[in-house]
Motif scaffolding. Structure first.
Motif, PDB file in Angstrom:
ATOM      1  N   LEU A 136       0.886  -1.039   0.027  1.00 45.79           N
ATOM      2  CA  LEU A 136      -0.036  -0.190   0.025  1.00 45.79           C
ATOM      3  C   LEU A 136       0.664   1.209  -0.026  1.00 45.79           C
ATOM      4  N   ARG A 137       1.749   1.289   0.896  1.00 42.66           N
ATOM      5  CA  ARG A 137       2.704   2.355   0.811  1.00 42.66           C
ATOM      6  C   ARG A 137       3.555   2.606  -0.550  1.00 42.66           C
ATOM      7  N   ASN A 138       3.848   1.727  -1.111  1.00 41.00           N
ATOM      8  CA  ASN A 138       4.741   1.815  -2.435  1.00 41.00           C
ATOM      9  C   ASN A 138       3.642   2.351  -3.461  1.00 41.00           C
ATOM     10  N   ALA A 139       2.234   1.697  -3.480  1.00 46.68           N
ATOM     11  CA  ALA A 139       1.450   2.098  -4.470  1.00 46.68           C
ATOM     12  C   ALA A 139       0.878   3.700  -4.065  1.00 46.68           C
ATOM     13  N   LEU A 140       0.837   4.125  -3.118  1.00 41.15           N
ATOM     14  CA  LEU A 140       0.504   5.468  -2.769  1.00 41.15           C
ATOM     15  C   LEU A 140       1.649   6.333  -3.112  1.00 41.15           C
ATOM     16  N   ASP A 179       5.271  -9.433  -4.552  1.00 38.33           N
ATOM     17  CA  ASP A 179       5.269  -7.928  -3.908  1.00 38.33           C
ATOM     18  C   ASP A 179       4.699  -7.173  -5.437  1.00 38.33           C
ATOM     19  N   LEU A 180       5.414  -7.224  -6.454  1.00 36.46           N
ATOM     20  CA  LEU A 180       5.160  -6.391  -7.951  1.00 36.46           C
ATOM     21  C   LEU A 180       4.053  -6.475  -8.146  1.00 36.46           C
ATOM     22  N   ARG A 181       3.317  -7.894  -8.268  1.00 30.31           N
ATOM     23  CA  ARG A 181       1.826  -7.999  -8.920  1.00 30.31           C
ATOM     24  C   ARG A 181       0.940  -7.388  -7.884  1.00 30.31           C
ATOM     25  N   GLN A 209       0.890  -3.620  -8.390  1.00 30.48           N
ATOM     26  CA  GLN A 209       0.366  -3.152  -9.793  1.00 30.48           C
ATOM     27  C   GLN A 209      -0.888  -3.567  -9.825  1.00 30.48           C
ATOM     28  N   VAL A 210      -1.675  -4.231  -8.816  1.00 32.78           N
ATOM     29  CA  VAL A 210      -3.313  -4.274  -8.572  1.00 32.78           C
ATOM     30  C   VAL A 210      -3.614  -3.145  -8.002  1.00 32.78           C
ATOM     31  N   LEU A 211      -2.883  -2.854  -6.740  1.00 31.92           N
ATOM     32  CA  LEU A 211      -3.420  -1.554  -6.042  1.00 31.92           C
ATOM     33  C   LEU A 211      -3.181  -0.261  -6.730  1.00 31.92           C
ATOM     34  N   ILE A 212      -2.232  -0.319  -7.832  1.00 31.16           N
ATOM     35  CA  ILE A 212      -1.858   1.046  -8.098  1.00 31.16           C
ATOM     36  C   ILE A 212      -3.062   1.237  -9.223  1.00 31.16           C
ATOM     37  N   SER A 216      13.057  -1.410   2.233  1.00 29.83           N
ATOM     38  CA  SER A 216      14.485  -1.355   1.861  1.00 29.83           C
ATOM     39  C   SER A 216      15.076   0.304   1.509  1.00 29.83           C
ATOM     40  N   PRO A 217      15.944   0.741   1.096  1.00 31.97           N
ATOM     41  CA  PRO A 217      16.286   1.979   0.739  1.00 31.97           C
ATOM     42  C   PRO A 217      15.196   2.454  -0.389  1.00 31.97           C
ATOM     43  N   ALA A 218      15.154   1.458  -1.551  1.00 27.42           N
ATOM     44  CA  ALA A 218      14.309   2.103  -2.445  1.00 27.42           C
ATOM     45  C   ALA A 218      12.787   2.288  -2.098  1.00 27.42           C
ATOM     46  N   GLU A 219      12.234   1.331  -1.276  1.00 26.87           N
ATOM     47  CA  GLU A 219      11.070   1.497  -0.992  1.00 26.87           C
ATOM     48  C   GLU A 219      10.913   2.779  -0.046  1.00 26.87           C
TER      49      GLU A 219
END
Length: 638
Positions: free
Chosen positions: A441-445, A486-488, A491-494, A608-611
Motif C-alpha cells: 500500500l505504501r509503495n502504491a500510494l 510484491d510487484l503483482r 500493480q493491482v493496488l495502483i 529497503s532504501p528504494a521502498e
C-alpha cells in the motif's frame, strides 16, 4: 377429436384412481385417529373419582380429579381432557395449571355437551372459546347410580391432517359444508355451498368457528362426471385453476373428505397427444404423397428413357458434324479450369495475408498494453533521476545513492511488468510468494503521490470481527501477509487506486476509502470512492481485456483485466459493486499467509532504501527541482 377424447378420458380415469387411493389412505388415517380416542371419554367417566367429584365437587376431590385428568391426557397424548357438571360448568380439566384453563367455564351451549347430557355420544368440531385453537371434541355421559351427573370430554388437535400429503389440495367439510381442515390455508373456514340463514344462526349460537368470517369458496362446476366426480374451477377468470373434485363420506361423524386433483396435466397430455396425432396424420399424408410422386417420377423416367434411346439413334447420325463444336467447347472448358485454379491460388494467398495481418494487429495491441503499464514506472524513473541530479548538485550523496538504488529497483520492476503481461497472455502460474500488505500500500500510494493531492484518503484495518481502526501509514503489520508476489500486488493496488482517482476527478469533495479486512484464511482489500458509480451496462464487461469507457488515448482497457488475472493466478478474486450512498467499491480478496515471528521480522520489517525513497518521494514535492511521478490514467472504470 378422437385422440383428444381418448387421452382426456384416460387422464381423468388415472386422476380418479389416484384420488381414490389418496382418499382411502387419508380416510383410514383420520378414522383410525378418531376411533382411537372414541372410548377415552367413557373410560374417564367410569372412574369413581370422576363420578364422585361431579356429584359432590369437594375441593380436595377436585384437585385429585385435575391431577388424574392431567395424567390421563399426557399418556393418551390428547389435546385436553375435562369433565363438565350437569349444569354445564367445567369443574376439572387436564390444563388446570395453564392460563387458558377450562376450569370454571360454562359449556352448556356446545352441541357435544347437549348430546352427551341426553345420554348419547357427542362429536363436534369447532374453535375453542378459551384457547381459540380448533379441535375435535368427543363426549360421553358420566353416570353415577344410573343417573347422569356430568359429561366427560376429550379434545383432539387435527391440524396435523393437511401435512400428511399436501401434493394436491385436500380438505374436509362438516355436515353444513364448511371447510375446517384443508391443505390450502386460504380455504379454511370457507363453504363449498351457500349456507342457509338457520344454519348460520346455529353456527353463531354454538360458537363453532368463533369469530371466523365464513364465506363461500369461489367454486364453479364446469362438468359433471359419472361416479360422483366433477370438474370444478376455483376462482374467476381464464387462469383460475381447474380440479377434478371427488368426495367421500366418513360416516360417523358426518364429514366429507374432498380431493382436488389438478386437471392441467391431463389437459397438457391430451393436447400433446392431439398434436402428436396430428403430426402423425400429416406424416402419413406426406408419405402417401411422396409415394404417389415417386411412382409418377418412375413412369416419367421410363418414358424419358424410351425417348432418349430414340434420340440416341438420331444423335449417332449427327456425331460427325458435332465433333468440331465439342472440340471448341473442350478448349473453352480447359481455359475456365485454368482460370479457376489461378483464382484459388490468389484466394489462398489473400487468406495467408489476412492471417499475418491479424497476428500483426494482436502484436500491436500487446505493444500498446506494455507501453501503458510502463508509463507509471517511467514517470517514477524521471522523478528519481531529477531528484538524484539535485542531490548530487547539493552534495547529498547518501540521498543520491538511495535514489540510484530506487532507480535500479524500478528498472527491475519494469522488467517484471513485461513478464506480468506475458503471464496475462499465456496464463502462466507465478511462483507462490508472500507480500506484506502494508508495504504494498505504501509503495502504491508513493507512486500515485502527485495525483493524491487534494483527495481525502481514509485507511482502516479490521482484524477479524473487531471494530475498524485507522491504518498507521508507518506501521509494518507483519501479521498482514498475502499470498501474492510484491510487484503483482502493487500493480493491482495502483490500478484500483488510480481508477478511483479517475472516478472522483471533478467531484467537489473527492474521497477514497481503503479498508484492509484480515480474516482467518483471507485478506480483503477494499478500494471505494464517492464518484458516480459503475453504469449497469458497463458492469458485465468491466474485466474484459481492451474494454474501456475512457476517451481515445486515455486508456487501453487492460488495467482491470490484468488485475483480475493476477488475482486469479494468486488464488484470489477481484469483484466490483456500487455503494448504496454513491460511488463504487472494488474488493480484492487474497489468501492469507501465516508467518512466525522470525519470518515476520524478515518479511515485514524495515523497508529497503528504494521502498523508503519511494514512500517519501511525495515529501520532495516542496523542492522545485525535484520531480514527482504523475502516472497516467488507468484503464476502464466507472
Amino acid at each position: 377429436m378422437l385422440a383428444w377424447s381418448l387421452s382426456w378420458q384416460t387422464g381423468v380415469d388415472a386422476l380418479r384412481r389416484n384420488a381414490a387411493v389418496r382418499n382411502d389412505r387419508t380416510t383410514a388415517a383420520l378414522k383410525s385417529t378418531l376411533e382411537r380416542y372414541e372410548s377415552l371419554p367413557y373410560l374417564v367417566g367410569a372412574h369413581p373419582l370422576v363420578q364422585d367429584v361431579l356429584a359432590d365437587p369437594k375441593a380436595d376431590w377436585v384437585a385429585q380429579a385435575n391431577r388424574y385428568l392431567e395424567d390421563v391426557n399426557r399418556h393418551a397424548r390428547a389435546t385436553t381432557t375435562y369433565i363438565i357438571r350437569a349444569d354445564g360448568l367445567c369443574i376439572a380439566a387436564s390444563n388446570w395449571r395453564g392460563s387458558d384453563s377450562f376450569v370454571g367455564v360454562e359449556y352448556r351451549f356446545r352441541p357435544y355437551f347437549i348430546e352427551a347430557a341426553k345420554g348419547g355420544v357427542g362429536r363436534f368440531f369447532g374453535i375453542g372459546t378459551i384457547s381459540h385453537d380448533p379441535g375435535y371434541y368427543i363426549s360421553q355421559p358420566v353416570r353415577r347410580n344410573g343417573k347422569i351427573v356430568g359429561v366427560a370430554v376429550v379434545k383432539l388437535n387435527l391440524e396435523w391432517f393437511p401435512g400428511s400429503d399436501a401434493s394436491e389440495p385436500l380438505l374436509v367439510t362438516d355436515d353444513h359444508g364448511v371447510i375446517f381442515l384443508s391443505s390450502v390455508p386460504a380455504w379454511k373456514y370457507r363453504t363449498v355451498r351457500p349456507l342457509q340463514a338457520d344454519v348460520v344462526a346455529s353456527i353463531d349460537e354454538t360458537r363453532q368457528y368463533a369469530r371466523q368470517d365464513i364465506a363461500p369458496l369461489p367454486v364453479s362446476v364446469e362438468r359433471v362426471l359419472e361416479g360422483g366426480a366433477d370438474i370444478v374451477r376455483i376462482g374467476s377468470g381464464l387462469r383460475a385453476p381447474r380440479y377434478l373434485e371427488t368426495r367421500r363420506g366418513l360416516g360417523e361423524p358426518d364429514w366429507h373428505l374432498v380431493t382436488m386433483s389438478p386437471v392441467d396435466p391431463v389437459l397438457d397430455a391430451a393436447r400433446n397427444v392431439t398434436i402428436m396425432t396430428g403430426f402423425g396424420y400429416v406424416s402419413v399424408c406426406l408419405l402417401a404423397f411422396y409415394w404417389r410422386m415417386r411412382r409418377a417420377r418412375v413412369r416419367e423416367v421410363l418414358r424419358s428413357r424410351a425417348m432418349l434411346q430414340k434420340a440416341y439413334a438420331m444423335l449417332n447420325d449427327r456425331v460427325a458434324e458435332r465433333t468440331a463444336d465439342l472440340s471448341q467447347a473442350n478448349e473453352r472448358l480447359q481455359r475456365e479450369v485454368a482460370e479457376r485454379t489461378r483464382t484459388e491460388a490468389e484466394l489462398r494467398a489473400t487468406q495467408d495475408e489476412l492471417i499475418q495481418a491479424s497476428k500483426l494487429a494482436a502484436l500491436g495491441q500487446m505493444a500498446a498494453g506494455i507501453t501503458h503499464e510502463l508509463n507509471q514506472p517511467l514517470a517514477a524513473l524521471r522523478s528519481f533521476s531529477d531528484n538524484t541530479r539535485v542531490f548530487l548538485e547539493r552534495g547529498q550523496y547518501d540521498a543520491a545513492h538511495e535514489n540510484l538504488e530506487a532507480i535500479g529497483s524500478l528498472t527491475e520492476r519494469m522488467g517484471k511488468i513485461v513478464n506480468q503481461l506475458k503471464l496475462f497472455v499465456g496464463r502462466a502460474k507465478p511462483k507462490s510468494q508472500r507480500s506484506p500488505v502494508a508495504r504494498a500500500l505504501r509503495n502504491a500510494l508513493a507512486l500515485l503521490g502527485k495525483r493524491l493531492e487534494g483527495v481525502g484518503i481514509a485507511l482502516t484495518i479490521t482484524d477479524g470481527d473487531a471494530a475498524s481502526a485507522p491504518l498507521d501509514p508507518h506501521g509494518e503489520y507483519p501479521e498482514l501477509v498475502a499470498q501474492c508476489e510484491d510487484l503483482r500486488l502493487e500493480q493491482v493496488l495502483i490500478n484500483l487506486i488510480g481508477n478511483a482517482l479517475d472516478a472522483v476527478a471533478g467531484m467537489s469533495a473527492p474521497r477514497i476509502a481503503i479498508d484492509v479486512r484480515a480474516l482467518p484464511a483471507t485478506i480483503e482489500i477494499s478500494v471505494g470512492d464517492n464518484g458516480p458509480g459503475i453504469p449497469a451496462d458497463v458492469m458485465p464487461r468491466l474485466f474484459e481485456p481492451f474494454f474501456t469507457t475512457k476517451e481515445m488515448g486515455q486508456g487501453l482497457g487492460l488495467g482491470l483485466a490484468i488485475s483480475s488475472s493476477i488475482a486469479r493466478d494468486c488464488g484470489g478474486t477481484l469483484a466490483a459493486h456500487n455503494v448504496a450512498d454513491g460511488g463504487a467499491c472494488f474488493v480484492l480478496t487474497l489468501r492469507r499467509t501465516r508467518v512466525n515471528a522470525a519470518l515476520a521480522a524478515t518479511n515485514g520489517s524495515a523497508m529497503s532504501p528504494a521502498e523508503a525513497n519511494a514512500a517519501g518521494n511525495t515529501a520532495a514535492a516542496g523542492n522545485p527541482s525535484a520531480g514527482n511521478p504523475t502516472p497516467p490514467a488507468n484503464d476502464a472504470h466507472h
